[in-house]
Design a protein around this motif. Structure first.
Motif, PDB file in Angstrom:
ATOM      1  N   TYR A 105       0.876  -1.177   0.000  1.00  0.00           N
ATOM      2  CA  TYR A 105       0.000   0.000   0.000  1.00  0.00           C
ATOM      3  C   TYR A 105       0.906   1.216   0.000  1.00  0.00           C
ATOM      4  CZ  TYR A 105      -2.812   3.813   1.829  1.00  0.00           C
ATOM      5  OH  TYR A 105      -3.401   5.040   2.013  1.00  0.00           O
ATOM      6  N   ASN A 148      -6.535   4.120  -4.473  1.00  0.00           N
ATOM      7  CA  ASN A 148      -7.307   4.231  -3.233  1.00  0.00           C
ATOM      8  C   ASN A 148      -8.211   5.466  -3.230  1.00  0.00           C
ATOM      9  OD1 ASN A 148      -8.145   3.319  -0.709  1.00  0.00           O
ATOM     10  ND2 ASN A 148      -6.709   4.664   0.345  1.00  0.00           N
ATOM     11  N   HIS A 178     -11.537   6.236  -2.034  1.00  0.00           N
ATOM     12  CA  HIS A 178     -12.420   5.516  -1.113  1.00  0.00           C
ATOM     13  C   HIS A 178     -13.883   5.913  -1.188  1.00  0.00           C
ATOM     14  CE1 HIS A 178     -11.764   9.309   0.972  1.00  0.00           C
ATOM     15  NE2 HIS A 178     -12.788   9.026   1.750  1.00  0.00           N
ATOM     16  N   TYR A 187     -12.793   1.483   3.458  1.00  0.00           N
ATOM     17  CA  TYR A 187     -11.555   0.782   3.121  1.00  0.00           C
ATOM     18  C   TYR A 187     -11.692  -0.740   3.266  1.00  0.00           C
ATOM     19  CZ  TYR A 187      -9.801   5.526   3.578  1.00  0.00           C
ATOM     20  OH  TYR A 187      -9.615   6.876   3.444  1.00  0.00           O
ATOM     21  N   THR A 190     -12.594  -1.800  -0.077  1.00  0.00           N
ATOM     22  CA  THR A 190     -11.405  -1.624  -0.923  1.00  0.00           C
ATOM     23  C   THR A 190     -10.489  -2.834  -0.821  1.00  0.00           C
ATOM     24  OG1 THR A 190     -11.473   0.794  -0.662  1.00  0.00           O
ATOM     25  CG2 THR A 190      -9.366  -0.188  -1.324  1.00  0.00           C
TER      26      THR A 190
END
Length: 335
Positions: free
Chosen positions: A74, A126, A128, A289, A292
């Motif tokens: 990440y 990312n 979100h 998240y 995600t």
């Protein structure tokens, strides 16, 4: 890699968002664990790993990426570092979830996509907001036809930037400072999600209304034309501590209002107003998240796609950069 066992993650960047949100969402997933962190600062890397109970910490990127017990990273470093770090991760065979904006320009973002494709690894962005239950409820309303023909929308991403997040976001042009690459880029991913379309033009104005140096824009308004004669206005600013955030989508048969829905916390209310009156849509709030990470794992396993692909991240960046061009030139930019 890690198609069957646990997906072992490394945090590439000892950031606040990684500590507060992504580490938790990764760790709570049954098929994931966080094993390491990378930071250029040894003291920060050591303290960060200790705080999160991680087994390893690194200050050398090659050593971090060559760890055989690492499957995915990440990336949450400053925007200017995303390109080189993502390409290095791809070449090392690691799957990548990269913080937005994907890069500082479209060419760099495309290079990241190309590297991931060549290495056969997943690259996700990312963004979100599209994983917040409030926004998913709003999209469902739009797609149901309940609102009728959609004619306009409004995004108010009006927030107050905390001191711990303001350092480079308001001070470092080389890192992509300013609200456009921090907030407007989010608007564009969300609007593409809502309408399943790209805008066809943008007009914009931006100011340094606060104390940001170097002419960095902390207060921006953009107007977007989407296909179907749909007009959208966006106000993105770091200078509103008490205004709250909001989304409005207006159709010929009804309007939907999302209150306090543009942040990281799973919160907010969705209200519809139509011929029947005003009523609230019940939403079960979930940490965005979590979805995600779940979608990312499915993509790695070959059973699904990321919530937001690398291509989505590139397109949101492309549109945000068009807004910057409109601000700089004073002209409407055709897309």
């Amino acid at each position: 890699m890690a198609k069957h066992g646990k997906l072992r993650w490394g945090l590439l960047g000892a950031s606040n968002i990684a500590k507060q949100w992504l580490h938790t969402s990764i760790s709570k997933h049954a098929d994931c664990e966080v094993v390491s962190v990378y930071s250029r600062d040894q003291e920060r890397a050591t303290a960060y790993a200790q705080d999160l109970g991680l087994r390893r910490n690194f200050t050398d990127l090659d050593a971090f990426l060559s760890d055989p017990e690492l499957d995915a990273v990440y990336i949450s470093t400053t925007n200017d570092k995303h390109r080189d770090e993502a390409i290095a991760a791809a070449k090392a065979g690691k799957h990548i979830l990269c913080e937005k904006p994907l890069a500082l320009n479209v060419e760099d973002a495309q290079a990241m996509l190309d590297a991931a494709r060549a290495a056969g690894v997943v690259l996700a962005t990312n963004h979100h907001l599209r994983n917040m239950e409030t926004h998913r409820a709003i999209k469902d309303l739009i797609k149901s036809g309940q609102l009728g023909h959609i004619t306009s929308a409004r995004v108010s991403f009006t927030v107050d930037l905390p001191d711990n997040l303001a350092r480079w976001r308001l001070n470092d042009p080389k890192a992509g400072a300013g609200v456009v690459l921090d907030l407007t880029v989010h608007d564009m991913d969300l609007l593409r999600f809502y309408f399943d379309a790209d805008p066809i033009s943008v007009t914009a104005m931006g100011l340094t209304s606060g104390s940001a140096p170097h002419g960095i824009k902390d207060n921006v308004m953009t107007i977007w034309e989407f296909p179907g004669r749909l007009l959208v206005s966006c106000h993105d600013t770091f200078l509103v501590p008490f205004g709250g955030t909001a989304i409005d989508v207006h159709g010929m048969d009804g309007s939907v209002h999302g209150a306090d829905v543009l942040w990281q916390k799973p919160q907010g209310r969705v209200t519809v107003r139509d011929a029947e009156g005003t009523h609230e849509i019940r939403v079960e709030h979930l940490v965005p998240y979590d979805r995600t990470i779940d979608d990312f794992v499915k993509a790695v396993r070959g059973t699904g796609s990321p919530s937001v692909t690398g291509e989505d991240g590139l397109n949101a960046l492309r549109l945000a950069l068009a807004a910057m061009q409109a601000i700089e030139t004073g002209n409407t930019v055709r897309l």
